[in-house]
Design a protein around this motif. Sequence first.
Motif, short mmCIF file in Angstrom:
data_model
loop_
_atom_site.label_atom_id
_atom_site.label_comp_id
_atom_site.label_asym_id
_atom_site.label_seq_id
_atom_site.Cartn_x
_atom_site.Cartn_y
_atom_site.Cartn_z
N LYS A 1 16.90 -3.80 -12.81
CA LYS A 1 16.31 -2.48 -12.97
C LYS A 1 17.29 -1.37 -12.56
O LYS A 1 17.28 -0.29 -13.09
CB LYS A 1 15.08 -2.37 -12.07
N SER A 2 18.11 -1.70 -11.59
CA SER A 2 18.91 -0.64 -10.99
C SER A 2 20.21 -0.33 -11.74
O SER A 2 20.86 0.65 -11.45
CB SER A 2 19.26 -1.03 -9.56
N GLU A 3 20.57 -1.17 -12.68
CA GLU A 3 21.89 -0.99 -13.28
C GLU A 3 21.94 0.18 -14.26
O GLU A 3 21.13 0.29 -15.13
CB GLU A 3 22.32 -2.28 -13.99
N LEU A 4 22.87 1.02 -14.09
CA LEU A 4 23.18 2.09 -15.05
C LEU A 4 24.61 2.53 -14.79
O LEU A 4 25.06 3.50 -15.36
CB LEU A 4 22.25 3.31 -14.84
N GLU A 5 25.28 1.79 -13.90
CA GLU A 5 26.58 2.24 -13.42
C GLU A 5 27.62 2.39 -14.53
O GLU A 5 28.38 3.34 -14.55
CB GLU A 5 27.16 1.28 -12.37
N GLY B 1 27.19 5.40 -16.41
CA GLY B 1 27.63 6.53 -15.58
C GLY B 1 29.13 6.74 -15.64
O GLY B 1 29.62 7.87 -15.52
N SER B 2 29.87 5.66 -15.84
CA SER B 2 31.34 5.77 -15.94
C SER B 2 31.79 6.26 -17.30
O SER B 2 32.95 6.59 -17.49
CB SER B 2 31.98 4.41 -15.69
N LEU B 3 30.85 6.27 -18.26
CA LEU B 3 31.23 6.59 -19.64
C LEU B 3 30.76 7.97 -20.08
O LEU B 3 31.08 8.40 -21.19
CB LEU B 3 30.64 5.53 -20.58
#
Lengths: 427, 118
Positions: free
Chosen positions: B82-86, B89-91
């Motif tokens: 659920k928490s992944e969006l990193e 965020g880098s893109l």
Amino acid sequence: MHKIFAYLKKRIAIITALFVMFAMAFVLDSPQNIYEGYLEILQSPGVLISDYLYIAGLGATLFNVASIMLINIVMLEVLRLKMTGPIFAGLLTIAGFSFFGKNIFNTIPIYIGIYLYARMQNLEFKSFIIVVLFSTGISPIVSFLIFGTGWSYAASIPAGILVGMLTGFILPAFSAHTIRFHKGYNLYNIGFAMGVLSMLYTAILGMVFGFELEPFRSDETSEAFHNELLFLTLVLSAIFIAWGFIANTQVLKKYPKLLKSTGRLVSDFVRDHGMDIAMINVGVMGIISALFVVALNIDISGAVMGGILTVMGFGAFGKHPKNAVPVMLGAAFWYGILYMTNDGDVGVGIAIAVLFVTAVAPIAGRFGVFLGIFAGFIHVMLLPLTLQFQGGFDLYNNGFAAGFVAAILVPIFEALRKNNGEEAEGV
Amino acid sequence: MSTPEVKLITKIIRELSMFLMLHGYEQFSIETDKEKTLTTFRVKVKTLDEKTKNTMLEKLNRAREIEIETYGWQLVGDLDQKSELEIVGSLVDDAKIEEENGHHSIIITRKNPYLKKH
């Protein structure tokens, strides 16, 4: 002058590590031995496992390690890149594999190939820095074509350089593709991509040119410098831990959050948690590696030292005690069985696997300790087979194996989990 | 617009969709506005809870990382937690959340790197 001091302060940990290695080279060996040994390193075919400690001695090997690191640090400065987790991991991996297989000579053509690919894509070279830093794992193909084929230099040098450049040209697109195969659960993704390319090169060299790689593959290593290298490991670990505490005396408060990360690609601990705690984790991973080595009675050769430095490097890019120790235990379990059934004669391939098995650490990070131990155990089972597949040009044979381990196990573990998507909140 | 850029944009849409659905937001719309040098994503969703809103802002406002552009982008759109969006965020370059008539609009912008000259 002010700028130089500011730069040294910013890069103090890595500069100190570099200085320690250069200093140890000249303290422990004579300049004459270093020079002669270094020439031996440059002319070695480099196929797995070319232990430079065995080939050239400690002084020349440390000189090789430090000089390659220096060149790469200069490259990072020229490209004006910040020290992120992947870049730190790349630097220490380069240092590690400079103990067995990498040298300045065989890495440059691959860099040129990546540069040409970047030009073709109309992207900046520095946007490929992760691939650049890990790409040199396949550098033995360059050395083998030049020094291992027996061809005249007029033919072998252009062949080696061209194939190196071609490999560099292919690798960015190919490694971006292979990451989907294991869904980011193999931290040595580029090692997996290079294993596939190595398999292709081995097949072509065997079928078209009739070369057998078996005589070039060796497990002759030198364990004569065990104490010095154990000392180096502990000194480097202490440097990184000290740096973390100097930067922030309250740094340990950040550790629980870092330990919750699964470590799945692309987990940049420097960016997500800060350079201070990432460096502490790097040092802790160094100490854990040393503990495993001592507990399993493994003598440190160039290859084992390569494993230790790689584990430390990835302490900034996905590995931490909570996800790494379970898979290391799985590998250590198989190591122990072999140790007892073979009168202590296990072989360097399995010994280094106890360290490199941490490529699949994200499996433990995501699915827990027991499945992590199981993944580590499966990984070491697969290793001898993957070396046969890829021939030995891919120095990251564990990355090649880990790709298959993750691709096989992750879908099974995911299917077994009932609460998909509901697990720990991660980072 | 180059094919790699189009592929990446569609992956970002997929990851945003998965993130919202895994957090229990099943009614939302995503619009993209593609210009030559910039893509804007506009996600309209019913009012986000404070935790989800803060998570999105934190993860999507990470600094752009040029090296992820060529390496980890294939993993975008394949969330495991659920928490992944990193990686997204880098893109992307910027993310903000606006509130309007009981709905939230998440506005994300990304500059296209494939136009840079050497």
